[in-house]
Enzyme design. Structure first.
Site, PDB file in Angstrom:
ATOM      1  N   CYS A  82      42.913  29.803  32.847  1.00 49.80           N
ATOM      2  CA  CYS A  82      43.333  29.733  30.957  1.00 49.80           C
ATOM      3  C   CYS A  82      42.055  30.238  30.217  1.00 49.80           C
ATOM      4  O   CYS A  82      41.453  30.347  31.113  1.00 49.80           O
ATOM      5  CB  CYS A  82      43.469  28.064  30.733  1.00 49.80           C
ATOM      6  SG  CYS A  82      44.461  27.620  32.122  1.00 49.80           S
ATOM      7  N   CYS A 121      35.441  35.929  40.797  1.00 50.04           N
ATOM      8  CA  CYS A 121      37.259  36.262  40.735  1.00 50.04           C
ATOM      9  C   CYS A 121      37.316  38.206  40.267  1.00 50.04           C
ATOM     10  O   CYS A 121      37.169  38.423  39.265  1.00 50.04           O
ATOM     11  CB  CYS A 121      37.503  35.667  39.853  1.00 50.04           C
ATOM     12  SG  CYS A 121      39.276  36.283  40.022  1.00 50.04           S
ATOM     13  N   SER A 168      47.332  47.060  30.392  1.00 50.86           N
ATOM     14  CA  SER A 168      45.829  47.045  31.965  1.00 50.86           C
ATOM     15  C   SER A 168      45.525  47.851  32.431  1.00 50.86           C
ATOM     16  O   SER A 168      44.358  48.442  32.861  1.00 50.86           O
ATOM     17  CB  SER A 168      46.645  46.093  32.628  1.00 50.86           C
ATOM     18  OG  SER A 168      46.445  44.536  32.097  1.00 50.86           O
ATOM     19  N   CYS A 211      45.541  32.867  46.617  1.00 55.20           N
ATOM     20  CA  CYS A 211      45.166  31.817  45.830  1.00 55.20           C
ATOM     21  C   CYS A 211      44.694  30.273  45.168  1.00 55.20           C
ATOM     22  O   CYS A 211      46.134  30.523  44.711  1.00 55.20           O
ATOM     23  CB  CYS A 211      44.948  33.196  44.722  1.00 55.20           C
ATOM     24  SG  CYS A 211      43.238  32.670  43.668  1.00 55.20           S
ATOM     25  N   CYS A 260      34.823  37.452  44.354  1.00 48.47           N
ATOM     26  CA  CYS A 260      35.797  36.535  45.694  1.00 48.47           C
ATOM     27  C   CYS A 260      37.339  38.157  45.958  1.00 48.47           C
ATOM     28  O   CYS A 260      37.212  38.355  44.818  1.00 48.47           O
ATOM     29  CB  CYS A 260      36.349  35.564  45.149  1.00 48.47           C
ATOM     30  SG  CYS A 260      37.820  35.105  46.340  1.00 48.47           S
ATOM     31  N   CYS A 272      42.595  37.299  47.112  1.00 49.99           N
ATOM     32  CA  CYS A 272      43.885  37.342  47.429  1.00 49.99           C
ATOM     33  C   CYS A 272      44.242  38.313  48.693  1.00 49.99           C
ATOM     34  O   CYS A 272      45.325  38.976  48.159  1.00 49.99           O
ATOM     35  CB  CYS A 272      44.534  37.333  45.857  1.00 49.99           C
ATOM     36  SG  CYS A 272      44.205  38.488  45.040  1.00 49.99           S
TER      37      CYS A 272
END
Length: 551
Positions: free
Chosen positions: A31, A357, A404, A476, A536, A539
């Site tokens: 979020c 992340c 993106s 994840c 990290c 995933c």
């Protein structure tokens, strides 16, 4: 035969090849949180700033939004939450009723808890020391056991959100007690040690009230574990959180570049970030009465009118705030009318390095945001350049699936020498489909989202897909919420099979090493200090910084 290269960012991570499957989980995004405190004599419109900040963070969550504000002269909070987009929830009439000296806001995409009004943030609760309010970005990996701990203490929970669990845990005294009165810093440290990842949390609290309704204590605060606005970041997986500064009107300088309309409050703000790496950013706010003025880095002697805190620095541009720095992993930051103060940096268990992340760079963050001292746009361009080296191909044009992947496609074009051209146009009135709460909604959204620019690829019969990210193969549990491998198409089909499935001639992903090199090249290690974040890649690689609790 003519060719066409398409660069994609995520690379069809959602599988669900069965169109009839309605997944309740799917790929879920972290979020967005935003906080603001006004100076004692400031004319800062806190609700408007919160709404502007949340609108800038809308890409991080489109299910619901909320804000809580408070005033110095009373112990009560004003709260408004709703389902939908920020602009739909916070009308001018609503914002006019939310006047306050400080506040926190949240825009949600559910990673834990269903998409329902009862799970909307921020959460608030009454304690003997006064009210506290919490806005949370991320996901607790051990939420199940922490939830049981709260329930065993006889405390009822009204939602399925782990954010409510955080709120209730902060209401309890630490094991060593509080002989000198409430110790928010100790409470936050206790929580951070109990749950090392992954979260960025803003906590706001007000003074306790007497039976007659008058307040006791010295004033409101927004905090992570202390009076004011606190920001905390988890110990293991880092999420973004950043502070910013606002200057007073008389300290601003004239400039025609853009409107600087922001300012930041001088009350206690505490920011906390988990030891791993959800990011929080702090900025100074400078009020300029909506005139065309800008503050430069050289104008360091100006007195700020307040500070703001955000999940991403992109939120500062719309309000004219000046970037200060990122909150470090495990750091608890307090912002008062005296400025920004680090209360503590909670070390990660076993002294392992933090892990930011990496998917923030790949997809989640806005391209104009700064993460770890570098712009996301630049990282995505480097990913495209790396991809051109790793997976070259003969082609006539390079294009993209907006938006993106656009910087990656431009980077690929630049490195390969193949011209760039758009083949898809995006409907700007359709939100992010990747973070829709079900497969069906994502599919319908994509159908409405793109239109083909057919003249740009007429006669092109060969399509090569180059994905500017490694394949997402592993669950994840730390903010994206991918509970099973079965949800991921890369676990069901090999690249050759994917090419057949998509009707393409080839599919090649960027390697993990290529992504790590692209993200590391531009990191400002000096600004990050000795707590330099590693990344990290759970995933992508299946290597988790912490073993998650199974549920």
């Amino acid at each position: 035969m003519a060719s066409n290269v398409v660069a994609d960012d995520v690379g069809a991570v959602n599988s669900n090849l069965d169109d009839d499957v309605e997944d309740d989980y799917g790929l879920r995004e972290a979020c967005g949180v935003f906080g603001c405190v006004a100076a004692v004599d400031s004319q800062l419109d806190v609700p408007q700033l919160l709404a502007l900040g949340l609108t800038a963070l809308q890409h991080r969550g489109q299910e619901s939004a909320g804000m809580i504000t408070g005033r110095l002269e009373c112990a009560s909070f004003k709260k408004h939450i709703g389902m939908g987009m920020v602009s739909q929830i916070f009308t001018e009439e609503i914002l006019g009723k939310m006047r306050g000296d400080l506040g926190i806001g949240h825009t949600r995409y559910s990673t834990a808890g269903s998409s329902a009004l009862v799970n909307c943030q921020p959460f608030e609760v009454e304690t003997l020391q006064g009210k506290i309010a919490v806005a949370h970005n991320g996901e607790l990996i051990n939420c199940k056991s922490l939830r049981q701990k709260v329930l065993k203490h006889g405390i009822g929970l009204s939602s399925s959100s782990d954010s409510e669990v955080i709120t209730q845990l902060l209401c309890g005294s630490p094991p060593e007690g509080e002989p000198e009165g409430v110790d928010w810093e100790a409470r936050i440290k206790q929580f951070m040690n109990e749950s090392p990842l992954s979260y960025a949390v803003l906590v706001m609290f007000g003074p306790a009230s007497t039976r007659s309704g008058t307040r006791t204590g010295t004033g409101h605060s927004v905090w992570g574990p202390c009076r004011g606005l606190l920001s905390l970041n988890s110990l293991n997986i880092s999420l973004p959180v950043t502070p910013s500064k606002v200057l007073k009107k008389e300290d601003t300088m004239k400039n025609d570049l853009h409107d600087d309309i922001s300012h930041w409050a001088q009350l206690i703000v505490q920011l906390s970030r988990d030891v791993n790496a959800l990011l929080v950013i702090v900025a100074d706010l400078f009020h300029n009465n909506y005139s065309k003025k800008i503050i430069t880095k050289e104008d360091s002697n100006f007195e700020p009118e307040g500070w703001v805190v955000s999940s991403e620095s992109c939120a500062f541009q719309s309000i004219g705030a000046k970037f200060v720095r990122e909150v470090l992993p495990g750091e608890i930051v307090q912002i008062t009318n005296q400025g920004i103060k680090t209360l503590a940096i909670v070390p990660r268990p076993k002294k392992d390095p933090p892990a930011f992340c990496i998917f923030e760079y790949v997809y989640f963050a806005r391209p104009d945001s700064l993460l770890q001292g570098q712009m996301v746009y630049s990282v995505r361009m480097r990913c495209g350049r790396k991809l051109a080296k790793e997976a070259p191909v003969e082609a006539d044009i390079v294009s993209t699936v907006p938006e993106s992947a656009t910087p990656a496609a431009l980077g690929y074009s630049e490195m390969s020498g193949i011209p760039y051209a758009e083949v898809l146009t995006k409907n700007r009135y359709v939100g992010r489909t990747f973070i829709q709460p079900s497969t069906r909604l994502r599919q319908l959204g994509v159908a409405k989202k793109f239109g083909a620019l057919t003249e740009n690829f007429v006669g092109k019969k060969v399509v090569h897909i180059r994905v500017a990210s490694p394949p997402v193969k592993y669950p994840c549990y730390m903010g994206i919420n991918i509970p099973t491998k079965q949800e991921l198409i890369a676990n069901q089909l090999q690249p050759e099979q994917l090419a057949d499935h998509f009707g393409a001639d080839s599919v090649v992903y960027l390697t993990i090493d290529g992504l790590l090199e692209a993200t590391s090249e531009g990191m400002n290690l000096q600004d990050m200090g000795k707590h330099t974040s590693h990344h990290c890649t759970a995933c992508l690689s299946g290597k988790y910084p912490v073993q998650p609790e199974l549920w």
